[in-house]
Write a protein that holds these residues in place. Structure first.
Motif, PDB file in Angstrom:
ATOM      1  N   GLU A   1      20.674  42.449 -28.350  1.00  0.00           N
ATOM      2  CA  GLU A   1      19.406  42.900 -28.930  1.00  0.00           C
ATOM      3  C   GLU A   1      18.510  43.523 -27.870  1.00  0.00           C
ATOM      4  O   GLU A   1      17.832  44.524 -28.125  1.00  0.00           O
ATOM      5  N   TRP A   2      18.487  42.921 -26.692  1.00  0.00           N
ATOM      6  CA  TRP A   2      17.671  43.425 -25.582  1.00  0.00           C
ATOM      7  C   TRP A   2      18.116  44.827 -25.187  1.00  0.00           C
ATOM      8  O   TRP A   2      17.284  45.715 -24.935  1.00  0.00           O
ATOM      9  N   SER A   3      19.416  45.048 -25.148  1.00  0.00           N
ATOM     10  CA  SER A   3      19.951  46.360 -24.786  1.00  0.00           C
ATOM     11  C   SER A   3      19.560  47.414 -25.819  1.00  0.00           C
ATOM     12  O   SER A   3      19.178  48.546 -25.471  1.00  0.00           O
TER      13      SER A   3
ATOM     14  N   LEU B   1      32.105  50.261 -27.280  1.00  0.00           N
ATOM     15  CA  LEU B   1      33.200  51.095 -27.778  1.00  0.00           C
ATOM     16  C   LEU B   1      33.262  51.081 -29.304  1.00  0.00           C
ATOM     17  O   LEU B   1      33.472  52.122 -29.940  1.00  0.00           O
ATOM     18  N   GLU B   2      33.105  49.908 -29.901  1.00  0.00           N
ATOM     19  CA  GLU B   2      33.148  49.792 -31.364  1.00  0.00           C
ATOM     20  C   GLU B   2      31.978  50.528 -31.997  1.00  0.00           C
ATOM     21  O   GLU B   2      32.120  51.141 -33.063  1.00  0.00           O
ATOM     22  N   THR B   3      30.821  50.482 -31.335  1.00  0.00           N
ATOM     23  CA  THR B   3      29.653  51.218 -31.822  1.00  0.00           C
ATOM     24  C   THR B   3      29.894  52.715 -31.729  1.00  0.00           C
ATOM     25  O   THR B   3      29.587  53.481 -32.659  1.00  0.00           O
TER      26      THR B   3
ATOM     27  N   MET C   1      24.183  47.139 -21.373  1.00  0.00           N
ATOM     28  CA  MET C   1      24.949  45.959 -21.786  1.00  0.00           C
ATOM     29  C   MET C   1      25.650  45.262 -20.627  1.00  0.00           C
ATOM     30  O   MET C   1      25.657  44.025 -20.545  1.00  0.00           O
ATOM     31  N   GLN C   2      26.264  46.014 -19.733  1.00  0.00           N
ATOM     32  CA  GLN C   2      27.110  45.386 -18.716  1.00  0.00           C
ATOM     33  C   GLN C   2      26.321  44.520 -17.729  1.00  0.00           C
ATOM     34  O   GLN C   2      26.695  43.365 -17.491  1.00  0.00           O
TER      35      GLN C   2
ATOM     36  N   PHE D   1      26.414  56.353 -25.732  1.00  0.00           N
ATOM     37  CA  PHE D   1      27.414  55.423 -25.207  1.00  0.00           C
ATOM     38  C   PHE D   1      27.128  55.026 -23.760  1.00  0.00           C
ATOM     39  O   PHE D   1      27.131  53.841 -23.414  1.00  0.00           O
ATOM     40  N   SER D   2      26.891  56.001 -22.896  1.00  0.00           N
ATOM     41  CA  SER D   2      26.707  55.707 -21.471  1.00  0.00           C
ATOM     42  C   SER D   2      25.453  54.873 -21.222  1.00  0.00           C
ATOM     43  O   SER D   2      25.460  53.941 -20.406  1.00  0.00           O
TER      44      SER D   2
END
Length: 335
Positions: free
Chosen positions: A257-259, A161-163, A180-181, A173-174
């Motif tokens: 970082e991986w994401s 969200l901040e990004t 990430m999740q 975003f999606s």
């Protein structure tokens, strides 16, 4: 999950600094109402322990990624949410300024994502509720895992969200959230297991150190170690972890970082703009052991020295903050 400055814009950074500062100010007010001088050494020791534990990136099997302890839940379970939050700020501040771990512009975000959720959401909504009517090993394990999973999911989502709000990258975003999740779910499960193991040791050694949120609630059993010996054991564990075990940390990129790498092909993004340049200059001047290494050398000794120096710095900043804000020095009634 330390955000780099390249992910955050000045407006979003300022907003998150303000939110984190407000939570810190409220925490200072609440901690000043406490009357427990033993929390001064406990904050320093637990801060150093979390700092050391964060140096150990553990591999997430089958992913090519790694994770590390955040520590907000662990600190809250021993210090309470307010002292835990302030201790976590000390850890993140030392990491940012001395080791360039997490961007200076993004520090407000990192405090919110890694400390606020763990200390307040995990502390009040999960840990405190689970510890009602007494403490047990089973409750410690369940609450540790549940709190770490939930708060890491919230922290990971906040990063996306901040990004998005910053608009300084082209990360969709999606797609970013979808990467990430799940990885932070795995990291949360591992952090929960580590947190539970440490808290069970504390419960066995000195059960009254476990925070329940209820004054006067006893653990119902005697501890095996004195307070002093418990603190010494945790200090020794922090020193061994920071100075030695840290050398065995996974070389894989962490979950954030991986994401980013899965989307862009690189673990790093370039930052631009005058504010970013200024933040980078300040951080370059303060970080005398960038990336936990000696400058201009890859010697493993740099990691060990960084761990010991960083742990000592966290203890120092926590103890100084306790005296500067006159914590645990005035006997006042609890609100």
């Amino acid at each position: 999950m330390h955000m780099a400055d390249a992910l955050i814009g000045p407006a979003a950074a300022g907003t998150m600094y303000a939110c984190s500062a407000a939570a810190a100010g409220f925490s200072v007010k609440k901690v000043r109402l406490e009357d427990d001088p033993k929390k001064i050494p406990a904050m320093g020791v637990m801060g150093a322990f979390v700092f050391a534990a964060q140096m150990i990136n553990f591999t997430i099997p089958g992913t090519g990624s790694s994770g590390h302890l955040c520590g907000g839940v662990l600190l809250t379970a021993i210090l309470g949410p307010y002292a835990g939050f302030l201790t976590m700020i000390g850890v993140l501040l030392i990491q940012c300024l001395l080791f360039a771990d997490g961007g200076l512009l993004a520090l407000g975000c990192n405090i919110w994502n890694m400390a606020f959720y763990g200390c307040f959401i995990g502390g009040f909504l999960i840990w405190k509720q689970m510890m009602k009517n007494g403490i047990s090993r089973g409750k410690i394990i369940f609450a540790s895992v549940a709190a770490c999973v939930v708060t890491l999911q919230l922290g990971a989502f906040s990063v996306t969200l901040e990004t998005l709000a910053s608009g300084v990258t082209e990360l969709p975003f999606s797609v970013f959230a979808a990467a990430m999740q799940p990885i932070h779910l795995a990291i949360g499960l591992a952090e929960g297991a580590i947190t539970a193991a440490v808290l069970i040791f504390v419960y066995e050694a000195r059960p009254e150190l476990i925070w329940t949120g209820e004054r006067g609630l006893r653990a119902g059993r005697e501890g095996r170690l004195s307070f002093k010996k418990t603190m010494l054991a945790l200090t020794a564990a922090a020193a061994v972890t920071a100075g030695g075990i840290s050398l065995l940390a996974s070389a894989y990129p962490d979950g954030l970082e991986w994401s980013i790498e899965k989307i862009t092909g690189s673990t790093e993004l370039a930052a631009s703009g005058q504010v970013h340049v200024l933040a980078e200059k300040i951080q370059s001047a303060t970080a005398f052991l960038p990336d936990y290494m000696f400058r201009h050398t890859d010697s493993a000794a740099g990691t060990s020295v960084s761990g010991i120096v960083g742990g000592a710095a966290v203890i120092l900043i926590c103890v100084l903050a306790c005296y500067a804000f006159r914590f645990f020095r005035k006997k006042e009634k609890h609100e």
